[in-house]
Design a protein around this motif. Structure first.
Motif, PDB file in Angstrom:
ATOM      1  N   UNK A 239       0.813  -1.212   0.000  1.00 49.46           N
ATOM      2  CA  UNK A 239       0.000   0.000   0.000  1.00 49.46           C
ATOM      3  C   UNK A 239       0.848   1.264   0.000  1.00 49.46           C
ATOM      4  N   UNK A 240       2.025   1.196   0.638  1.00 51.17           N
ATOM      5  CA  UNK A 240       2.885   2.382   0.724  1.00 51.17           C
ATOM      6  C   UNK A 240       3.998   2.379  -0.330  1.00 51.17           C
ATOM      7  N   UNK A 241       3.958   1.389  -1.221  1.00 48.11           N
ATOM      8  CA  UNK A 241       4.907   1.340  -2.347  1.00 48.11           C
ATOM      9  C   UNK A 241       6.357   1.243  -1.879  1.00 48.11           C
ATOM     10  N   UNK A 242       6.598   0.406  -0.854  1.00 48.86           N
ATOM     11  CA  UNK A 242       7.962   0.075  -0.454  1.00 48.86           C
ATOM     12  C   UNK A 242       8.148  -1.428  -0.645  1.00 48.86           C
ATOM     13  N   UNK A 243       9.349  -1.911  -0.434  1.00 50.70           N
ATOM     14  CA  UNK A 243       9.663  -3.307  -0.710  1.00 50.70           C
ATOM     15  C   UNK A 243       9.607  -4.154   0.560  1.00 50.70           C
ATOM     16  N   UNK A 244       9.548  -5.480   0.376  1.00 54.08           N
ATOM     17  CA  UNK A 244       9.484  -6.398   1.509  1.00 54.08           C
ATOM     18  C   UNK A 244      10.258  -7.672   1.193  1.00 54.08           C
ATOM     19  N   UNK A 245      10.684  -8.336   2.260  1.00 46.59           N
ATOM     20  CA  UNK A 245      11.358  -9.633   2.176  1.00 46.59           C
ATOM     21  C   UNK A 245      10.494 -10.646   2.914  1.00 46.59           C
ATOM     22  N   UNK A 246      10.225 -11.796   2.268  1.00 44.20           N
ATOM     23  CA  UNK A 246       9.345 -12.802   2.854  1.00 44.20           C
ATOM     24  C   UNK A 246      10.077 -13.804   3.724  1.00 44.20           C
ATOM     25  N   UNK A 247       9.280 -14.595   4.477  1.00 47.07           N
ATOM     26  CA  UNK A 247       9.823 -15.531   5.450  1.00 47.07           C
ATOM     27  C   UNK A 247       9.054 -16.848   5.432  1.00 47.07           C
ATOM     28  N   UNK A 248       9.746 -17.964   5.364  1.00 46.34           N
ATOM     29  CA  UNK A 248       9.238 -19.348   5.453  1.00 46.34           C
ATOM     30  C   UNK A 248       8.569 -19.822   4.173  1.00 46.34           C
ATOM     31  N   UNK A 249       7.670 -19.018   3.605  1.00 44.84           N
ATOM     32  CA  UNK A 249       6.959 -19.406   2.391  1.00 44.84           C
ATOM     33  C   UNK A 249       7.136 -18.338   1.316  1.00 44.84           C
ATOM     34  N   UNK A 250       6.796 -18.718   0.093  1.00 42.97           N
ATOM     35  CA  UNK A 250       6.890 -17.801  -1.045  1.00 42.97           C
ATOM     36  C   UNK A 250       5.582 -17.026  -1.167  1.00 42.97           C
ATOM     37  N   UNK A 251       5.650 -15.700  -1.144  1.00 41.63           N
ATOM     38  CA  UNK A 251       4.446 -14.869  -1.231  1.00 41.63           C
ATOM     39  C   UNK A 251       4.494 -13.877  -2.383  1.00 41.63           C
ATOM     40  N   UNK A 252       5.504 -13.968  -3.243  1.00 41.74           N
ATOM     41  CA  UNK A 252       5.622 -12.971  -4.302  1.00 41.74           C
ATOM     42  C   UNK A 252       4.426 -12.979  -5.250  1.00 41.74           C
ATOM     43  N   UNK A 253       3.816 -14.128  -5.444  1.00 43.86           N
ATOM     44  CA  UNK A 253       2.648 -14.191  -6.336  1.00 43.86           C
ATOM     45  C   UNK A 253       1.533 -13.275  -5.851  1.00 43.86           C
ATOM     46  N   UNK A 254       1.432 -13.088  -4.540  1.00 43.52           N
ATOM     47  CA  UNK A 254       0.409 -12.203  -3.978  1.00 43.52           C
ATOM     48  C   UNK A 254       0.849 -10.744  -3.959  1.00 43.52           C
ATOM     49  N   UNK A 255       2.163 -10.520  -3.995  1.00 43.75           N
ATOM     50  CA  UNK A 255       2.719  -9.156  -3.933  1.00 43.75           C
ATOM     51  C   UNK A 255       3.825  -9.030  -4.988  1.00 43.75           C
ATOM     52  N   UNK A 256       3.466  -9.108  -6.262  1.00 49.18           N
ATOM     53  CA  UNK A 256       4.491  -9.206  -7.324  1.00 49.18           C
ATOM     54  C   UNK A 256       5.401  -8.002  -7.454  1.00 49.18           C
ATOM     55  N   UNK A 257       4.968  -6.842  -7.018  1.00 51.41           N
ATOM     56  CA  UNK A 257       5.796  -5.646  -7.110  1.00 51.41           C
ATOM     57  C   UNK A 257       6.357  -5.236  -5.752  1.00 51.41           C
ATOM     58  N   UNK A 258       6.177  -6.079  -4.751  1.00 48.63           N
ATOM     59  CA  UNK A 258       6.551  -5.715  -3.379  1.00 48.63           C
ATOM     60  C   UNK A 258       7.563  -6.675  -2.773  1.00 48.63           C
ATOM     61  N   UNK A 259       7.272  -7.975  -2.799  1.00 51.60           N
ATOM     62  CA  UNK A 259       8.144  -8.975  -2.182  1.00 51.60           C
ATOM     63  C   UNK A 259       9.283  -9.307  -3.142  1.00 51.60           C
ATOM     64  N   UNK A 260      10.482  -8.895  -2.780  1.00 52.25           N
ATOM     65  CA  UNK A 260      11.641  -9.083  -3.646  1.00 52.25           C
ATOM     66  C   UNK A 260      12.078 -10.537  -3.663  1.00 52.25           C
ATOM     67  N   UNK A 261      12.140 -11.142  -2.471  1.00 50.63           N
ATOM     68  CA  UNK A 261      12.660 -12.491  -2.339  1.00 50.63           C
ATOM     69  C   UNK A 261      12.221 -13.016  -0.975  1.00 50.63           C
ATOM     70  N   UNK A 262      12.260 -14.329  -0.784  1.00 57.18           N
ATOM     71  CA  UNK A 262      11.879 -14.921   0.501  1.00 57.18           C
ATOM     72  C   UNK A 262      12.879 -15.989   0.915  1.00 57.18           C
ATOM     73  N   UNK A 263      13.012 -16.165   2.236  1.00 60.24           N
ATOM     74  CA  UNK A 263      13.775 -17.278   2.792  1.00 60.24           C
ATOM     75  C   UNK A 263      12.797 -18.431   3.001  1.00 60.24           C
ATOM     76  N   UNK A 264      13.005 -19.529   2.312  1.00 66.18           N
ATOM     77  CA  UNK A 264      12.048 -20.638   2.316  1.00 66.18           C
ATOM     78  C   UNK A 264      12.514 -21.774   3.225  1.00 66.18           C
ATOM     79  N   UNK A 265      11.565 -22.358   3.949  1.00 69.49           N
ATOM     80  CA  UNK A 265      11.837 -23.527   4.793  1.00 69.49           C
ATOM     81  C   UNK A 265      11.337 -24.779   4.095  1.00 69.49           C
TER      82      UNK A 265
END
Length: 343
Positions: A239-265
């Protein structure tokens, strides 16, 4: 509480209960008696305090379903099991002849270990912040030690932030959360040594609105990169047009312009090792946390996807070098369980 066969579709939603209970010693015990016939599917049951769609539990559920699909196990599970019912459900599965019981006992350590004492011919593999007890040789522990992947995503985050101000929102400051945050912060320092961190804990494993409001406050205070340990953080970042890093699972499909990369378990190495030990008759009290390490295949960095080509080349080169060194054993990411502090 529901007892179900393993056929649920995975949608990440919530998180497990807060850590309470007593500790235990840190030495392996003796093996379970007997050896299972190789051709016999192992009867596996899991007891979860949250829905199987929840991000942490979903990784266990996914691995169990994969083993079931290979034909090596029979798998049933109970989800949304309250702490008050957990011991009863464990006992019911043990009485029903299940040979391996999975779960997460962060809120009921004593009760779970008591059940294991009463069923010495049943193997228990339980998520725990405590260690194995040699007096309970059939009770092994695990946790998601994905600090390797968290560190590597930090390298990417440090290369992508412009304000050098990183926001971090966690559930509770317990070892499982702390070690991932600290590893991420160490990675950020590799590419942005002058970066500062805002750190907050919302006091809940699943409260997306609270996590979102906390993230908004950090963004308002200058953060242009968010560490999304909790659900709700990436919504604020989007919503604020900044970036994010995900944790445990992949969430980029839900936030394609926001979640740069995730650490996956990946729980598969942990479960597969337990099944092999059980088949060989050598299952014992042990700390299975090591099977979440990157060199064991227990964690990884997600593909960049929509951010392919957008991360500075030098940062990706460093990620590749460090990943290779981690897998080779020549570079070790520190496991720091201390509560991370703002800096």
């Amino acid at each position: 509480m529901r007892i179900k066969s393993a056929n649920a579709e995975l949608f990440p939603l919530s998180r497990r209960q807060l850590l309470t209970g007593a500790g235990a010693a840190a030495l392996a015990g003796v093996g379970l008696p007997g050896r299972l016939l190789a051709q016999e599917p192992i009867k596996v049951a899991a007891v979860y305090t949250v829905p199987v769609e929840q991000q942490w539990v979903s990784r266990i559920h996914k691995a169990a379903n994969a083993a079931k699909d290979r034909g090596g196990i029979e798998y049933v599970f109970s989800e949304n099991t309250s702490n008050n019912d957990y011991e009863r459900v464990m006992r019911e599965y043990a009485e029903a002849g299940h040979k391996l019981i999975l779960g997460e006992v962060f809120g009921l350590e004593d009760a779970a270990r008591s059940v294991a004492r009463d069923y010495p011919d049943v193997a228990f593999l339980m998520g725990s912040s405590f260690k194995e007890d040699p007096a309970i040789p059939n009770f092994a522990v695990f946790d998601n030690y994905i600090q390797d992947a968290s560190y590597l995503t930090g390298i990417i985050a440090g290369a992508m932030t412009e304000t050098k101000n990183i926001g971090m929102v966690g559930g509770y400051p317990i070892p499982e959360v702390n070690r991932l945050m600290n590893a991420f912060m160490a990675g950020v320092k590799e590419t942005a040594p002058d970066a500062t961190f805002q750190v907050a804990f919302i006091g809940s494993w699943f409260d997306p609105p609270k996590a979102k409001e906390t993230a908004f406050a950090q963004i308002d205070a200058g953060a242009d990169m968010m560490y999304a340990e909790r659900f709700g953080v990436s919504d604020a970042a989007q919503e604020r047009n900044v970036l994010a890093i995900g944790n445990v699972i992949e969430t980029q499909a839900d936030y394609p312009e926001t979640v740069v990369v995730s650490a996956l378990w990946h729980f598969e190495p942990t479960l597969d090792h337990a099944l092999a030990e059980l088949k060989a008759g050598t299952f014992k009290a042990a700390d299975y946390g090591v099977y979440s390490f990157m060199k064991e295949g227990g964690c990884s960095v997600s593909p960049l996807g929509t951010f392919e080509g957008k991360v500075p080349e030098a940062a990706m080169k460093l990620v590749a070098e460090r990943e290779a060194a981690i897998k080779a054993g020549s570079f070790t990411v520190e496991i720091d369980d201390a509560e991370p502090k703002a800096s």
